[in-house]
Design a protein around this motif. Sequence first.
Motif, mmCIF file in Angstrom:
data_model
loop_
_atom_site.group_PDB
_atom_site.id
_atom_site.type_symbol
_atom_site.label_atom_id
_atom_site.label_comp_id
_atom_site.label_asym_id
_atom_site.label_seq_id
_atom_site.Cartn_x
_atom_site.Cartn_y
_atom_site.Cartn_z
ATOM 1 N N THR A 11 -2.582 -33.632 -16.653
ATOM 2 C CA THR A 11 -1.761 -33.778 -17.855
ATOM 3 C C THR A 11 -0.663 -34.830 -17.735
ATOM 4 O O THR A 11 0.258 -34.861 -18.546
ATOM 5 C CB THR A 11 -1.125 -32.427 -18.214
ATOM 6 O OG1 THR A 11 -0.300 -31.989 -17.123
ATOM 7 C CG2 THR A 11 -2.174 -31.380 -18.503
ATOM 8 N N GLY A 12 -0.735 -35.674 -16.730
ATOM 9 C CA GLY A 12 0.239 -36.750 -16.622
ATOM 10 C C GLY A 12 1.037 -36.737 -15.340
ATOM 11 O O GLY A 12 1.731 -37.705 -15.034
ATOM 12 N N TRP A 109 -7.547 -37.621 -19.837
ATOM 13 C CA TRP A 109 -6.500 -36.604 -19.784
ATOM 14 C C TRP A 109 -7.118 -35.223 -19.616
ATOM 15 O O TRP A 109 -8.125 -34.896 -20.248
ATOM 16 C CB TRP A 109 -5.672 -36.622 -21.067
ATOM 17 C CG TRP A 109 -4.831 -37.850 -21.193
ATOM 18 C CD1 TRP A 109 -4.921 -38.818 -22.158
ATOM 19 C CD2 TRP A 109 -3.779 -38.271 -20.323
ATOM 20 N NE1 TRP A 109 -4.008 -39.804 -21.921
ATOM 21 C CE2 TRP A 109 -3.284 -39.497 -20.801
ATOM 22 C CE3 TRP A 109 -3.212 -37.721 -19.174
ATOM 23 C CZ2 TRP A 109 -2.244 -40.178 -20.184
ATOM 24 C CZ3 TRP A 109 -2.168 -38.408 -18.551
ATOM 25 C CH2 TRP A 109 -1.700 -39.621 -19.056
#
Length: 243
Positions: A11-12, A109
């Motif tokens: 998710t980053g 993602w």
Amino acid sequence: MIALDLIGIGTGNPEHVTLAAIRAMAGADLILLPRKGSDKSDLADLRRQICETHLPDLSRVVEFDLPVRDASGAYLDGVNDWHDAIAQTWKAQIDARLPQGGRVALLVWGDPSLYDSTLRIAARLGITPRVVPGVTSLSVLTAAHAIPLNDLGAPVIITTGRRLRDEGWPAGADAVAVMLDQGGAFTHIAPDGVTIWWGAYLGMAQEALISGPLDAVAQEIIDTRAALRARHGWIMDIYLLRR
């Protein structure tokens, strides 16, 4: 011959990238990073940060502009046309940069199998990819709130904000995980007895979490979401409802 890896990158948070994902990134001849417009430039920046964190050589990393979806007509028709255009954009990049063939990687993602269309786009090119699973926003949400996804022996429905808004609470579900909400779909269900666990920018430095009885926190979530979107220019959020 072209081989394609679809690599789930979480998710980053660069620390959520798995060892298998790092190995696949290192083995690629070309890594394509999509740009989705200036309002989502942070997303491209995060992909670059992940590459910089895990790869010693960035010469194989190439950014490209994604086509823009036409939202004026029927939703599914517009999405299918958009996916056709994305597939052709991939092909143009691959043909230009790997004319003799090689291994291409796209960083996805979360996980490529959960509410993501990268697999469907790859199928348009007749390519069967290798999929490297990633940490999903749903698992990060439940971890952030320190809750289980489901009650004992109870089912969970994973759906979209559009369907929750149009169709209401899914039949037979004790819990509903909602993704791809444009904002506030939970206001279209009866709030009595419903608890919500909401999160935005999960796994990132700007992560925001709110939970509680839906009738008590719904407006707080709406207001917080709007403020965060205005501040950052984009937002990715997800929530779990249980009654």
